[in-house]
Design a protein around this motif. Structure first.
Motif, PDB file in Angstrom:
ATOM      1  N   ALA A  26      55.640 -18.190  30.137  1.00 12.79           N
ATOM      2  CA  ALA A  26      56.186 -18.187  31.394  1.00 12.79           C
ATOM      3  C   ALA A  26      57.677 -18.691  31.525  1.00 12.79           C
ATOM      4  O   ALA A  26      58.378 -18.810  32.464  1.00 12.79           O
ATOM      5  N   GLY A  27      58.411 -19.070  30.269  1.00 13.86           N
ATOM      6  CA  GLY A  27      59.626 -19.273  30.096  1.00 13.86           C
ATOM      7  C   GLY A  27      59.884 -20.655  30.558  1.00 13.86           C
ATOM      8  O   GLY A  27      61.140 -21.139  30.697  1.00 13.86           O
ATOM      9  N   VAL A  28      58.968 -21.560  30.562  1.00 13.33           N
ATOM     10  CA  VAL A  28      59.051 -23.067  30.660  1.00 13.33           C
ATOM     11  C   VAL A  28      59.267 -23.683  29.571  1.00 13.33           C
ATOM     12  O   VAL A  28      58.854 -23.555  28.198  1.00 13.33           O
ATOM     13  N   ASN A  29      60.421 -24.921  29.643  1.00 10.47           N
ATOM     14  CA  ASN A  29      60.877 -25.485  28.472  1.00 10.47           C
ATOM     15  C   ASN A  29      59.791 -26.776  28.146  1.00 10.47           C
ATOM     16  O   ASN A  29      59.899 -27.490  28.884  1.00 10.47           O
ATOM     17  N   VAL A  30      58.761 -26.745  27.271  1.00  8.97           N
ATOM     18  CA  VAL A  30      57.795 -27.603  27.139  1.00  8.97           C
ATOM     19  C   VAL A  30      57.947 -27.950  25.875  1.00  8.97           C
ATOM     20  O   VAL A  30      58.032 -27.636  24.612  1.00  8.97           O
ATOM     21  N   LEU A  31      57.207 -29.382  25.770  1.00  9.67           N
ATOM     22  CA  LEU A  31      57.369 -30.157  24.623  1.00  9.67           C
ATOM     23  C   LEU A  31      56.142 -30.415  24.423  1.00  9.67           C
ATOM     24  O   LEU A  31      55.326 -31.035  25.126  1.00  9.67           O
ATOM     25  N   LEU A  32      55.284 -29.960  23.178  1.00 12.76           N
ATOM     26  CA  LEU A  32      54.099 -30.462  22.820  1.00 12.76           C
ATOM     27  C   LEU A  32      54.183 -31.404  21.817  1.00 12.76           C
ATOM     28  O   LEU A  32      54.424 -31.205  20.399  1.00 12.76           O
ATOM     29  N   MET A  33      53.437 -32.595  22.020  1.00 16.61           N
ATOM     30  CA  MET A  33      53.520 -33.904  21.129  1.00 16.61           C
ATOM     31  C   MET A  33      52.348 -34.144  20.568  1.00 16.61           C
ATOM     32  O   MET A  33      51.130 -34.233  21.210  1.00 16.61           O
ATOM     33  N   GLU A  34      52.182 -34.347  19.273  1.00 18.58           N
ATOM     34  CA  GLU A  34      50.932 -34.742  18.515  1.00 18.58           C
ATOM     35  C   GLU A  34      51.163 -35.957  17.645  1.00 18.58           C
ATOM     36  O   GLU A  34      51.880 -35.898  16.882  1.00 18.58           O
ATOM     37  N   ARG A  35      50.001 -36.798  17.565  1.00 17.59           N
ATOM     38  CA  ARG A  35      50.161 -37.774  16.705  1.00 17.59           C
ATOM     39  C   ARG A  35      49.830 -37.422  15.319  1.00 17.59           C
ATOM     40  O   ARG A  35      50.279 -37.933  14.439  1.00 17.59           O
ATOM     41  N   GLY A  36      49.057 -36.488  15.017  1.00 13.82           N
ATOM     42  CA  GLY A  36      48.542 -36.159  13.640  1.00 13.82           C
ATOM     43  C   GLY A  36      49.754 -35.481  12.732  1.00 13.82           C
ATOM     44  O   GLY A  36      50.667 -35.233  13.307  1.00 13.82           O
ATOM     45  N   GLU A  37      49.571 -35.309  11.560  1.00 13.19           N
ATOM     46  CA  GLU A  37      50.466 -34.833  10.632  1.00 13.19           C
ATOM     47  C   GLU A  37      50.728 -33.317  10.958  1.00 13.19           C
ATOM     48  O   GLU A  37      51.675 -32.805  10.935  1.00 13.19           O
ATOM     49  N   TYR A  38      49.669 -32.817  11.568  1.00 11.60           N
ATOM     50  CA  TYR A  38      49.878 -31.250  12.101  1.00 11.60           C
ATOM     51  C   TYR A  38      48.624 -31.219  13.079  1.00 11.60           C
ATOM     52  O   TYR A  38      47.589 -31.883  12.982  1.00 11.60           O
ATOM     53  N   PRO A  39      48.788 -30.518  13.987  1.00 13.85           N
ATOM     54  CA  PRO A  39      47.517 -30.066  14.859  1.00 13.85           C
ATOM     55  C   PRO A  39      46.115 -30.032  14.295  1.00 13.85           C
ATOM     56  O   PRO A  39      46.206 -28.936  13.414  1.00 13.85           O
ATOM     57  N   GLY A  40      45.354 -30.514  14.515  1.00 13.31           N
ATOM     58  CA  GLY A  40      43.952 -30.216  14.194  1.00 13.31           C
ATOM     59  C   GLY A  40      43.752 -31.416  12.761  1.00 13.31           C
ATOM     60  O   GLY A  40      42.581 -31.484  12.455  1.00 13.31           O
ATOM     61  N   SER A  41      44.482 -31.932  12.403  1.00 13.33           N
ATOM     62  CA  SER A  41      44.436 -32.578  11.260  1.00 13.33           C
ATOM     63  C   SER A  41      43.564 -33.885  11.629  1.00 13.33           C
ATOM     64  O   SER A  41      42.913 -34.627  10.862  1.00 13.33           O
ATOM     65  N   LYS A  42      43.376 -34.510  13.116  1.00 18.76           N
ATOM     66  CA  LYS A  42      42.685 -35.573  13.442  1.00 18.76           C
ATOM     67  C   LYS A  42      41.541 -35.045  14.083  1.00 18.76           C
ATOM     68  O   LYS A  42      40.716 -35.782  14.843  1.00 18.76           O
ATOM     69  N   ASN A  43      41.315 -33.576  14.452  1.00 17.60           N
ATOM     70  CA  ASN A  43      40.271 -33.221  15.386  1.00 17.60           C
ATOM     71  C   ASN A  43      38.945 -32.884  14.727  1.00 17.60           C
ATOM     72  O   ASN A  43      38.886 -32.313  13.554  1.00 17.60           O
ATOM     73  N   VAL A  44      37.964 -32.861  15.523  1.00 15.36           N
ATOM     74  CA  VAL A  44      36.786 -32.670  15.072  1.00 15.36           C
ATOM     75  C   VAL A  44      35.863 -31.703  16.050  1.00 15.36           C
ATOM     76  O   VAL A  44      35.811 -32.088  17.399  1.00 15.36           O
ATOM     77  N   MET A  45      35.082 -30.956  15.602  1.00 17.55           N
ATOM     78  CA  MET A  45      34.046 -30.189  16.210  1.00 17.55           C
ATOM     79  C   MET A  45      33.041 -29.505  15.550  1.00 17.55           C
ATOM     80  O   MET A  45      32.966 -29.388  14.228  1.00 17.55           O
ATOM     81  N   GLY A  46      31.873 -29.312  16.162  1.00 18.08           N
ATOM     82  CA  GLY A  46      30.700 -28.754  15.341  1.00 18.08           C
ATOM     83  C   GLY A  46      30.758 -27.754  14.476  1.00 18.08           C
ATOM     84  O   GLY A  46      30.109 -27.768  13.343  1.00 18.08           O
ATOM     85  N   GLY A  47      31.452 -26.487  14.773  1.00 18.74           N
ATOM     86  CA  GLY A  47      32.420 -26.164  15.448  1.00 18.74           C
ATOM     87  C   GLY A  47      32.302 -24.658  16.085  1.00 18.74           C
ATOM     88  O   GLY A  47      32.638 -23.879  15.293  1.00 18.74           O
ATOM     89  N   VAL A  48      31.542 -24.491  17.243  1.00 22.15           N
ATOM     90  CA  VAL A  48      31.692 -23.286  17.760  1.00 22.15           C
ATOM     91  C   VAL A  48      32.677 -22.857  18.933  1.00 22.15           C
ATOM     92  O   VAL A  48      32.677 -23.933  19.724  1.00 22.15           O
ATOM     93  N   LEU A  49      33.433 -22.057  18.605  1.00 27.20           N
ATOM     94  CA  LEU A  49      34.561 -21.602  19.675  1.00 27.20           C
ATOM     95  C   LEU A  49      33.981 -20.320  20.296  1.00 27.20           C
ATOM     96  O   LEU A  49      33.783 -19.216  19.553  1.00 27.20           O
ATOM     97  N   TYR A  50      33.941 -20.686  21.618  1.00 28.61           N
ATOM     98  CA  TYR A  50      33.224 -19.561  22.442  1.00 28.61           C
ATOM     99  C   TYR A  50      34.623 -18.553  22.884  1.00 28.61           C
ATOM    100  O   TYR A  50      35.661 -18.965  23.030  1.00 28.61           O
ATOM    101  N   CYS A  51      34.607 -17.381  22.671  1.00 29.16           N
ATOM    102  CA  CYS A  51      35.540 -16.368  22.747  1.00 29.16           C
ATOM    103  C   CYS A  51      36.300 -16.224  24.172  1.00 29.16           C
ATOM    104  O   CYS A  51      37.536 -15.974  24.226  1.00 29.16           O
ATOM    105  N   LYS A  52      35.441 -16.162  24.972  1.00 25.75           N
ATOM    106  CA  LYS A  52      35.727 -15.640  26.268  1.00 25.75           C
ATOM    107  C   LYS A  52      37.256 -16.212  26.726  1.00 25.75           C
ATOM    108  O   LYS A  52      38.247 -15.459  26.920  1.00 25.75           O
ATOM    109  N   THR A  53      37.400 -17.733  26.911  1.00 23.87           N
ATOM    110  CA  THR A  53      38.566 -18.187  27.217  1.00 23.87           C
ATOM    111  C   THR A  53      39.861 -17.982  26.152  1.00 23.87           C
ATOM    112  O   THR A  53      40.958 -17.594  26.831  1.00 23.87           O
ATOM    113  N   MET A  54      39.638 -18.044  25.050  1.00 28.31           N
ATOM    114  CA  MET A  54      40.542 -17.715  24.135  1.00 28.31           C
ATOM    115  C   MET A  54      41.091 -16.304  24.207  1.00 28.31           C
ATOM    116  O   MET A  54      42.256 -16.029  24.190  1.00 28.31           O
ATOM    117  N   GLU A  55      40.113 -15.547  24.464  1.00 30.35           N
ATOM    118  CA  GLU A  55      40.499 -13.996  24.664  1.00 30.35           C
ATOM    119  C   GLU A  55      41.391 -13.881  25.824  1.00 30.35           C
ATOM    120  O   GLU A  55      42.272 -12.797  25.982  1.00 30.35           O
TER     121      GLU A  55
END
Ligand SMILES: Cc1cc2nc3c(=O)[nH]c(=O)nc-3n(C[C@H](O)[C@H](O)[C@H](O)COP(=O)(O)OP(=O)(O)OC[C@H]3O[C@@H](n4cnc5c(N)ncnc54)[C@H](O)[C@@H]3O)c2cc1C
Length: 431
Positions: A26-55
């Motif tokens: 939407a054109g907003v100036n946004v900073l996304l801050m992550e403590r990991g070496e890269y996004p996901g490097s510290k994240n854990v999931m079973g991992g089933v991703l449901y499509c509806k929201t992502m879609e």
């Protein structure tokens, strides 16, 4: 002079990235801050991703995202020591568009999703820990980081820093979680040849399968184990309420070892090679444990807001939906030039009216009810197994005499009135 953004999002998990993506688009100036070496490097999931929201966020995302297998079968196992009662649903409608869900490996998926936010214009800052919120005149105006050039400022800060959000806690939005509000999960990613996976799980092509395992998999503690298929690996894990682990004095890795060596599970894992070992908390307190999620200049999303539906294994989709709703509230606040708590309150209202709030409300008493009633896991699952064994064993006795014996065994295992009451109570908290 310290740098100023329109919005700072802390944490590049599904919640934070969905928020940053929507805002940047939407054109907003946004900073996304992550403590990991890269996004996901510290994240854990079973991992089933449901499509509806992502879609809804990125239509057709699965054509380019690093997804593993579309799940076409969901199996459930009620495990006893040397037996299991199982049932499943398999539907090939899930093998094609619009798909229901995919298995994903978070280290790959989160990285891809954050890159999409960057392509929309968000600035991603990895290896940066948000230490605390900067508060001026009762309003959050920025974040103190562990970088030498330190503080960053914004009109609004979004806390997407996951379960046990230290930042939300420091604002007084929640207290220390109790052990009956969080589950501790441990899991392994096990490498296995894709052809073997497909044969072993009766799958064609890229299709995948999930197995949820109850009962002896957690030694009767409230929780579940799971076994999911990726392209050329399996995810096996077990998660139980922290209070149960403390009460039973069991260590989570002992439980995982127990599951892996269980005679009903072991055959699935033959020939596997360990690739990764992961552990993480899951907020399972539900609706009654939701913290304050809106303040002056600040919103809380995803696991940090306790948005997990433990009954249906949904968390990542709720996290993303909350991220999008937070972004929408910020866009409205921006239009009005007002970032007060009152203005941002539309986030909370919309969240509670959406499937996220409604589903949390539906199961608001479920976790605590099952936690207080261990016999559902300790007694009823072994009972189901005994009934199945007696009924299906051909031993020369008539089916009527079998039924009679089963009925009298049920009575001696637990008073029939108590069972009827348990059934009613289970219905009451799940309806
Ligand atoms: C074992 C396990 C199995 C699960 N299985 C499923 C499943 O099958 N399906 C499902 O939908 N959900 C599942 N969930 C739940 C799901 O993973 C979460 O609900 C979801 O990841 C929440 O997203 P989030 O963005 O709120 O938090 P997270 O994914 O935890 O992301 C938070 C991010 O913030 C970063 N961060 C934290 N603190 C700071 C800081 N101070 N400064 C900078 N960055 C910070 C972290 O590094 C991380 O990247 C599971 C969870 C676990 C633990």
């Amino acid at each position: 002079m310290a740098e100023k953004f329109d919005v700072i999002v802390v944490g590049a998990g599904p919640a934070g990235t969905a928020c940053a993506y929507t805002l940047a688009k939407a054109g907003v100036n946004v900073l996304l801050m992550e403590r990991g070496e890269y996004p996901g490097s510290k994240n854990v999931m079973g991992g089933v991703l449901y499509c509806k929201t992502m879609e809804d966020i990125i239509p057709g995302f699965y054509k380019e995202a690093p997804v593993e297998r579309p799940i076409v079968e969901q199996r459930f196992m009620m495990l006893d020591k040397e037996s299991a009662v199982s049932f499943s649903y398999k539907g090939l409608e899930w093998a094609k568009e619009p798909y229901n869900n995919f298995t994903v490996l978070r280290a790959k998926f989160d990285q891809w999703f954050a890159e999409k936010a960057v392509q929309q214009g968000a600035l991603l800052l990895n290896e940066t820990v948000a230490l605390s919120c900067i508060v001026e005149d009762g309003k959050v105006v920025g974040i103190k980081t562990d970088r030498p050039d330190g503080d960053v400022y914004a009109d609004v800060v979004v806390l997407a820093d996951g379960v046990n959000s230290l930042l939300a806690k420091s604002l007084g939005f929640h207290k220390e979680f109790r052990p009956d509000e969080v589950a501790l999960a441990v899991m392994e990613v096990l490498k296995l040849d894709r052809k073997i996976i497909e044969e072993r799980f009766n799958l064609e092509g890229d299709n995948g399968c999930t197995i949820e395992i109850f009962g002896d998999s957690t030694k009767g503690i409230l929780g579940t184990a799971w076994l999911y298929t990726n392209k050329d690996s399996l995810n096996i894990g077990v998660g139980t309420m922290l209070s149960g682990l403390i009460k039973h004095k069991i260590k989570p890795y002992e439980l995982l070892d127990y599951v892996k060596n269980h005679p009903m599970i072991r055959p699935y894992l033959q020939g596997c090679e360990q690739q990764e070992y992961l552990a993480h908390l899951i907020p399972e307190g539900g609706y009654r444990s939701m913290p304050k999620i809106v303040g002056n200049g600040v919103l809380v999303v995803g696991d940090a807001a306790q948005l997990v539906n433990a009954i249906h294994r949904e968390g990542s989709n709720m996290a993303m939906a909350s991220g999008v709703m937070a972004a929408e509230a910020i866009l409205a606040a921006r239009e009005a030039g007002d970032y007060s708590e009152k203005m941002l309150e539309s986030y909370r209202t919309n969240l509670l009216n959406s499937f996220v709030g409604q589903d949390l409300k539906k199961y608001k008493d479920a976790t605590h009810h099952f936690e207080k009633s261990p016999h559902y896991f300790e007694q009823y699952i072994p009972m189901m197994n005994r009934v199945a064994s007696q009924m299906f064993t051909v031993d020369g006795s008539s089916k009527w005499s079998k039924q009679k014996k089963i009925w009298s065994d049920l009575g001696s295992a637990r008073d029939k009135w108590k069972m009827a009451r348990d059934l009613m109570n289970a219905w009451r908290v799940m309806k």
